[in-house]
Scaffold this active site. Structure first.
Site, PDB file in Angstrom:
ATOM      1  N   ILE A  28     -41.482 104.553  22.339  1.00 36.80           N
ATOM      2  CA  ILE A  28     -42.139 105.723  22.730  1.00 36.80           C
ATOM      3  C   ILE A  28     -42.045 107.112  22.226  1.00 36.80           C
ATOM      4  O   ILE A  28     -42.873 107.704  21.658  1.00 36.80           O
ATOM      5  CB  ILE A  28     -42.583 105.762  24.373  1.00 36.80           C
ATOM      6  CG1 ILE A  28     -43.024 104.295  24.733  1.00 36.80           C
ATOM      7  CG2 ILE A  28     -43.305 106.792  24.744  1.00 36.80           C
ATOM      8  CD1 ILE A  28     -43.117 104.345  26.226  1.00 36.80           C
ATOM      9  N   GLN A  48     -27.783 107.093  20.084  1.00 32.62           N
ATOM     10  CA  GLN A  48     -26.910 106.667  21.098  1.00 32.62           C
ATOM     11  C   GLN A  48     -26.110 105.510  20.304  1.00 32.62           C
ATOM     12  O   GLN A  48     -26.633 104.473  20.374  1.00 32.62           O
ATOM     13  CB  GLN A  48     -27.187 106.193  22.279  1.00 32.62           C
ATOM     14  CG  GLN A  48     -26.136 106.276  23.300  1.00 32.62           C
ATOM     15  CD  GLN A  48     -26.257 105.149  24.535  1.00 32.62           C
ATOM     16  OE1 GLN A  48     -25.492 105.236  25.243  1.00 32.62           O
ATOM     17  NE2 GLN A  48     -27.377 104.687  24.540  1.00 32.62           N
ATOM     18  N   VAL A  73     -26.142 110.661  27.330  1.00 36.14           N
ATOM     19  CA  VAL A  73     -26.474 111.543  28.458  1.00 36.14           C
ATOM     20  C   VAL A  73     -25.410 111.528  29.633  1.00 36.14           C
ATOM     21  O   VAL A  73     -25.499 112.533  30.290  1.00 36.14           O
ATOM     22  CB  VAL A  73     -27.986 111.456  28.954  1.00 36.14           C
ATOM     23  CG1 VAL A  73     -28.918 111.568  27.935  1.00 36.14           C
ATOM     24  CG2 VAL A  73     -28.187 110.054  29.315  1.00 36.14           C
ATOM     25  N   ILE A 100     -35.570 108.736  27.856  1.00 36.16           N
ATOM     26  CA  ILE A 100     -34.465 107.959  28.061  1.00 36.16           C
ATOM     27  C   ILE A 100     -34.286 107.415  29.489  1.00 36.16           C
ATOM     28  O   ILE A 100     -34.764 107.880  30.633  1.00 36.16           O
ATOM     29  CB  ILE A 100     -33.317 108.631  27.999  1.00 36.16           C
ATOM     30  CG1 ILE A 100     -33.026 109.236  26.675  1.00 36.16           C
ATOM     31  CG2 ILE A 100     -32.026 108.379  28.602  1.00 36.16           C
ATOM     32  CD1 ILE A 100     -31.826 110.316  26.253  1.00 36.16           C
ATOM     33  N   TYR A 164     -39.117  95.596  38.581  1.00 34.24           N
ATOM     34  CA  TYR A 164     -38.619  96.956  38.462  1.00 34.24           C
ATOM     35  C   TYR A 164     -37.833  97.949  39.173  1.00 34.24           C
ATOM     36  O   TYR A 164     -36.945  98.639  38.711  1.00 34.24           O
ATOM     37  CB  TYR A 164     -40.053  98.018  38.426  1.00 34.24           C
ATOM     38  CG  TYR A 164     -39.937  99.206  37.343  1.00 34.24           C
ATOM     39  CD1 TYR A 164     -39.858  99.014  36.201  1.00 34.24           C
ATOM     40  CD2 TYR A 164     -40.136 100.429  38.026  1.00 34.24           C
ATOM     41  CE1 TYR A 164     -39.924 100.121  35.264  1.00 34.24           C
ATOM     42  CE2 TYR A 164     -40.073 101.616  37.064  1.00 34.24           C
ATOM     43  CZ  TYR A 164     -39.851 101.408  35.932  1.00 34.24           C
ATOM     44  OH  TYR A 164     -39.954 102.390  34.841  1.00 34.24           O
ATOM     45  N   LYS A 171     -37.539 106.362  39.014  1.00 31.54           N
ATOM     46  CA  LYS A 171     -38.722 107.091  38.238  1.00 31.54           C
ATOM     47  C   LYS A 171     -39.180 108.159  39.138  1.00 31.54           C
ATOM     48  O   LYS A 171     -39.877 109.105  38.954  1.00 31.54           O
ATOM     49  CB  LYS A 171     -39.622 106.337  37.775  1.00 31.54           C
ATOM     50  CG  LYS A 171     -38.988 105.457  36.352  1.00 31.54           C
ATOM     51  CD  LYS A 171     -38.983 106.521  35.428  1.00 31.54           C
ATOM     52  CE  LYS A 171     -38.677 105.646  34.093  1.00 31.54           C
ATOM     53  NZ  LYS A 171     -38.387 106.508  33.013  1.00 31.54           N
ATOM     54  N   ALA A 204     -36.526  98.755  25.973  1.00 30.06           N
ATOM     55  CA  ALA A 204     -36.265  98.935  27.439  1.00 30.06           C
ATOM     56  C   ALA A 204     -37.217  97.928  28.304  1.00 30.06           C
ATOM     57  O   ALA A 204     -36.587  97.555  29.147  1.00 30.06           O
ATOM     58  CB  ALA A 204     -36.634 100.354  27.831  1.00 30.06           C
TER      59      ALA A 204
HETATM   60  P1  NAP Z   1     -36.661 102.399  24.381  1.00 28.45           P
HETATM   61  O1  NAP Z   1     -37.216 102.433  22.932  1.00 28.45           O
HETATM   62  O2  NAP Z   1     -35.623 101.344  24.571  1.00 28.45           O
HETATM   63  O3  NAP Z   1     -36.039 103.871  24.436  1.00 28.45           O
HETATM   64  C1  NAP Z   1     -35.249 103.989  25.569  1.00 28.45           C
HETATM   65  C2  NAP Z   1     -34.134 105.030  25.157  1.00 28.45           C
HETATM   66  O4  NAP Z   1     -33.239 105.456  26.130  1.00 28.45           O
HETATM   67  C3  NAP Z   1     -33.207 104.294  23.719  1.00 28.45           C
HETATM   68  O5  NAP Z   1     -33.134 105.157  22.732  1.00 28.45           O
HETATM   69  C4  NAP Z   1     -31.763 104.231  24.621  1.00 28.45           C
HETATM   70  O6  NAP Z   1     -30.842 104.272  23.852  1.00 28.45           O
HETATM   71  C5  NAP Z   1     -32.162 105.690  25.446  1.00 28.45           C
HETATM   72  N1  NAP Z   1     -30.791 105.503  26.436  1.00 28.45           N
HETATM   73  C6  NAP Z   1     -30.489 104.696  27.529  1.00 28.45           C
HETATM   74  N2  NAP Z   1     -29.376 105.084  28.041  1.00 28.45           N
HETATM   75  C7  NAP Z   1     -29.036 106.027  27.538  1.00 28.45           C
HETATM   76  C8  NAP Z   1     -27.831 106.936  27.491  1.00 28.45           C
HETATM   77  N3  NAP Z   1     -26.905 106.866  28.279  1.00 28.45           N
HETATM   78  N4  NAP Z   1     -27.573 108.085  26.701  1.00 28.45           N
HETATM   79  C9  NAP Z   1     -28.761 108.441  25.547  1.00 28.45           C
HETATM   80  N5  NAP Z   1     -29.703 107.701  25.458  1.00 28.45           N
HETATM   81  C10 NAP Z   1     -29.808 106.626  26.262  1.00 28.45           C
HETATM   82  O7  NAP Z   1     -37.518 102.068  25.181  1.00 28.45           O
HETATM   83  P2  NAP Z   1     -38.815 103.141  25.728  1.00 28.45           P
HETATM   84  O8  NAP Z   1     -39.970 102.351  26.433  1.00 28.45           O
HETATM   85  O9  NAP Z   1     -39.618 103.634  24.560  1.00 28.45           O
HETATM   86  O10 NAP Z   1     -38.508 104.121  26.737  1.00 28.45           O
HETATM   87  C11 NAP Z   1     -38.872 105.470  26.777  1.00 28.45           C
HETATM   88  C12 NAP Z   1     -39.046 106.084  28.120  1.00 28.45           C
HETATM   89  O11 NAP Z   1     -40.258 105.648  28.377  1.00 28.45           O
HETATM   90  C13 NAP Z   1     -38.036 105.635  29.128  1.00 28.45           C
HETATM   91  O12 NAP Z   1     -37.761 106.692  30.099  1.00 28.45           O
HETATM   92  C14 NAP Z   1     -38.821 104.485  29.764  1.00 28.45           C
HETATM   93  O13 NAP Z   1     -38.376 104.316  31.123  1.00 28.45           O
HETATM   94  C15 NAP Z   1     -40.249 105.175  29.758  1.00 28.45           C
HETATM   95  N6  NAP Z   1     -41.437 104.091  30.017  1.00 28.45           N
HETATM   96  C16 NAP Z   1     -41.472 102.981  29.344  1.00 28.45           C
HETATM   97  C17 NAP Z   1     -42.375 102.114  29.498  1.00 28.45           C
HETATM   98  C18 NAP Z   1     -42.736 100.873  28.768  1.00 28.45           C
HETATM   99  O14 NAP Z   1     -43.303  99.962  28.936  1.00 28.45           O
HETATM  100  N7  NAP Z   1     -41.931 100.797  27.477  1.00 28.45           N
HETATM  101  C19 NAP Z   1     -43.469 102.389  30.359  1.00 28.45           C
HETATM  102  C20 NAP Z   1     -43.478 103.671  30.812  1.00 28.45           C
HETATM  103  C21 NAP Z   1     -42.181 104.668  30.785  1.00 28.45           C
HETATM  104  P3  NAP Z   1     -30.150 102.606  23.835  1.00 28.45           P
HETATM  105  O15 NAP Z   1     -31.072 101.639  23.194  1.00 28.45           O
HETATM  106  O16 NAP Z   1     -28.741 103.041  23.059  1.00 28.45           O
HETATM  107  O17 NAP Z   1     -29.737 102.519  25.378  1.00 28.45           O
END
Ligand code: NAP
Length: 275
Positions: A28, A48, A73, A100, A164, A171, A204
């Site tokens: 995202i 990371q 982080v 994140i 979840y 969240k 994620a």
């Molecule tokens: P994503 O591409 O997997 O991104 C998640 C990011 O968080 C990755 O870059 C990951 O790095 C990073 N991360 C995790 N632990 C970390 C740490 N200790 N330090 C630094 N970075 C860290 O997935 P995404 O779905 O786009 O997620 C982005 C945000 O959107 C998240 O907050 C997620 O909860 C939220 N969100 C997602 C959805 C969905 O359906 N996908 C819906 C609503 C909200 P690593 O891969 O190295 O762990």
């Protein structure tokens, strides 16, 4: 329109900001970054680990960004280094994108009350909620007055979504943090908002048990009868991070095809009788 950009414009011209959370082209954070760049923003990124650096670097270079800092982080040294690098290279920033989240796979399945461990709870809340408080404080120290911050959340904070689990609790904390940070930084004109995105296929999301069911049900039961387009999330971020979002702060804005507004799905939402 996942692979198309919005028409180019000047909404973010002259603004610089940090995007945290690009893992690959499905992230995202990447959808948001691309549209910020199309509107003239100058961007810096964190990554990371080496594997992610390899995957994310070509994306980041494709939009001409050259500040790319390793940051976990949970590690204060890498957080210090990230914001010191921004201060050194730019002096000031105008916005922050925090995308994140993390919870162990064993925490994202089955019974919440049975499976949530103390360590799993602490780490989910630390990485997914506290990291925003920490990043927001550090960012605010170098942010111009009138800047903006956005984080990403999900409806599992407000309602129970199977599997979840502890991430829903994290969240809920993240959304509360957003309101408190907004109140603290409001006197400087810094706006702080959360986008509650519907399910999007990312790394994620793949970690959450029954992801297939979640996508199918969201599509069938949402008002738009479709899954969430990451471009919609990027558009919301653009609004909240640009001057279009003036006067909007402390808000959790849903971008989920209207799923959150539905009290009860239509009959046979999955195309088959429910009994
Ligand atoms: P994503 O591409 O997997 O991104 C998640 C990011 O968080 C990755 O870059 C990951 O790095 C990073 N991360 C995790 N632990 C970390 C740490 N200790 N330090 C630094 N970075 C860290 O997935 P995404 O779905 O786009 O997620 C982005 C945000 O959107 C998240 O907050 C997620 O909860 C939220 N969100 C997602 C959805 C969905 O359906 N996908 C819906 C609503 C909200 P690593 O891969 O190295 O762990």
């Amino acid at each position: 329109m996942a692979d198309q950009d919005f028409p180019a414009g000047e909404l973010m011209r002259g603004k610089r900001g940090l995007v945290m959370g690009v893992a690959n082209s499905n992230s995202i954070a990447w959808a948001i970054a691309r549209q910020l760049a199309v509107q003239g923003a100058e961007l810096a990124f964190t990554y990371q680990g080496e594997a992610l650096e390899r995957r994310a670097r070509p994306l980041i270079e494709s939009i001409g960004a050259d500040i790319f800092v390793e940051c976990d982080v949970t590690n204060d040294t890498t957080m210090d280094n990230t914001f010191a690098t921004l201060k050194d290279k730019w002096g000031h920033i105008d916005f922050l994108v925090h995308a994140i989240a993390f919870a162990g796979k064993d925490q994202l399945v089955g019974s919440f009350v049975e499976n949530t461990t103390r360590e799993g709870f602490k780490s989910a809340l630390d990485i997914s909620a506290y990291s925003f408080v920490d990043a927001a404080r550090r960012a605010s120290e170098i942010m111009n007055d009138g800047g903006a911050m956005v984080t990403l959340t999900y409806l599992g904070s407000e309602r129970v979504v199977p599997n979840y689990n502890v991430m829903g609790v994290a969240k809920a904390a993240l959304e509360a943090c957003t309101r408190y940070i907004a109140a603290d930084l409001g006197p400087r004109g810094i706006r702080v908002n959360a986008i509650s995105a519907g399910p999007v296929r990312t790394l994620a999301a793949a970690g959450i048990g029954s992801a297939r069911h979640i996508f199918k049900f969201n599509k069938a039961a949402s008002a738009l009868q479709d899954n969430t387009d990451p471009m919609g999330v990027a558009g919301a971020a653009l609004y909240l991070l640009s001057d279009l979002g003036l006067s909007c702060t402390g808000e959790t804005h849903h971008v989920d095809g209207g799923f959150h507004a539905i009290g009860m799905p239509r009959e046979e939402p999955l195309g088959e009788p429910m009994n």
